[in-house]
Design a protein around this motif. Structure first.
Motif, PDB file in Angstrom:
ATOM      1  N   ALA A 100       0.831  -1.205   0.000  1.00  0.00           N
ATOM      2  CA  ALA A 100       0.000   0.000   0.000  1.00  0.00           C
ATOM      3  C   ALA A 100       0.868   1.259   0.000  1.00  0.00           C
ATOM      4  N   ILE A 101       1.938   1.245   0.778  1.00  0.00           N
ATOM      5  CA  ILE A 101       2.828   2.404   0.824  1.00  0.00           C
ATOM      6  C   ILE A 101       3.603   2.517  -0.481  1.00  0.00           C
ATOM      7  N   ARG A 102       4.109   1.394  -0.983  1.00  0.00           N
ATOM      8  CA  ARG A 102       4.917   1.425  -2.210  1.00  0.00           C
ATOM      9  C   ARG A 102       4.098   1.734  -3.455  1.00  0.00           C
ATOM     10  N   GLU A 103       2.788   1.516  -3.409  1.00  0.00           N
ATOM     11  CA  GLU A 103       1.946   1.935  -4.541  1.00  0.00           C
ATOM     12  C   GLU A 103       1.974   3.447  -4.687  1.00  0.00           C
ATOM     13  N   ARG A 104       2.103   4.136  -3.574  1.00  0.00           N
ATOM     14  CA  ARG A 104       2.125   5.598  -3.575  1.00  0.00           C
ATOM     15  C   ARG A 104       3.536   6.162  -3.711  1.00  0.00           C
ATOM     16  N   ASP A 105       4.529   5.410  -3.250  1.00  0.00           N
ATOM     17  CA  ASP A 105       5.942   5.795  -3.369  1.00  0.00           C
ATOM     18  C   ASP A 105       6.755   4.533  -3.633  1.00  0.00           C
ATOM     19  N   THR A 116      10.438   7.530   3.138  1.00  0.00           N
ATOM     20  CA  THR A 116       9.614   7.862   1.983  1.00  0.00           C
ATOM     21  C   THR A 116       9.610   9.360   1.718  1.00  0.00           C
ATOM     22  N   LEU A 118       6.691  10.627   0.931  1.00  0.00           N
ATOM     23  CA  LEU A 118       5.294  10.944   1.253  1.00  0.00           C
ATOM     24  C   LEU A 118       5.173  11.633   2.603  1.00  0.00           C
ATOM     25  N   ALA A 139      -0.256  10.787   4.283  1.00  0.00           N
ATOM     26  CA  ALA A 139      -0.422   9.895   3.136  1.00  0.00           C
ATOM     27  C   ALA A 139      -0.030   8.458   3.497  1.00  0.00           C
ATOM     28  N   VAL A 140       1.021   8.308   4.290  1.00  0.00           N
ATOM     29  CA  VAL A 140       1.428   6.969   4.737  1.00  0.00           C
ATOM     30  C   VAL A 140       0.351   6.378   5.640  1.00  0.00           C
ATOM     31  N   ALA A 151      -2.608   5.277   3.597  1.00  0.00           N
ATOM     32  CA  ALA A 151      -2.338   4.035   2.872  1.00  0.00           C
ATOM     33  C   ALA A 151      -2.520   2.834   3.789  1.00  0.00           C
TER      34      ALA A 151
END
Length: 67
Positions: free
Chosen positions: A24-29, A47, A49, A53-54, A57
């Protein structure tokens, strides 16, 4: 700029939880370095982010993030 963010997370208990939170975190970063400590209930992310945002997620996967 990369930041280290630590979250207290409730509800994680297994390898599936670790994968779900990490993905979930790596989808955003995609470049985020994510470490999950199940015993302590902690998620640490290096990150770009912001914390919100973290946390979003992680919460989006169904886990409770403490303030």
């Amino acid at each position: 700029m990369t930041m280290t963010i630590e979250l207290e997370v409730r509800g994680m208990s297994c390898a599936h939880c670790v994968r779900a939170v990490t993905q979930a975190i790596r989808e955003r970063d995609p470049g985020a370095a994510v470490t999950v400590d199940l015993a302590a209930g902690k998620v640490r992310a290096e990150t770009t982010l912001p914390r919100a945002a973290v946390a979003a997620a992680v919460a989006g996967e169904g886990y409770e993030v403490a303030d």
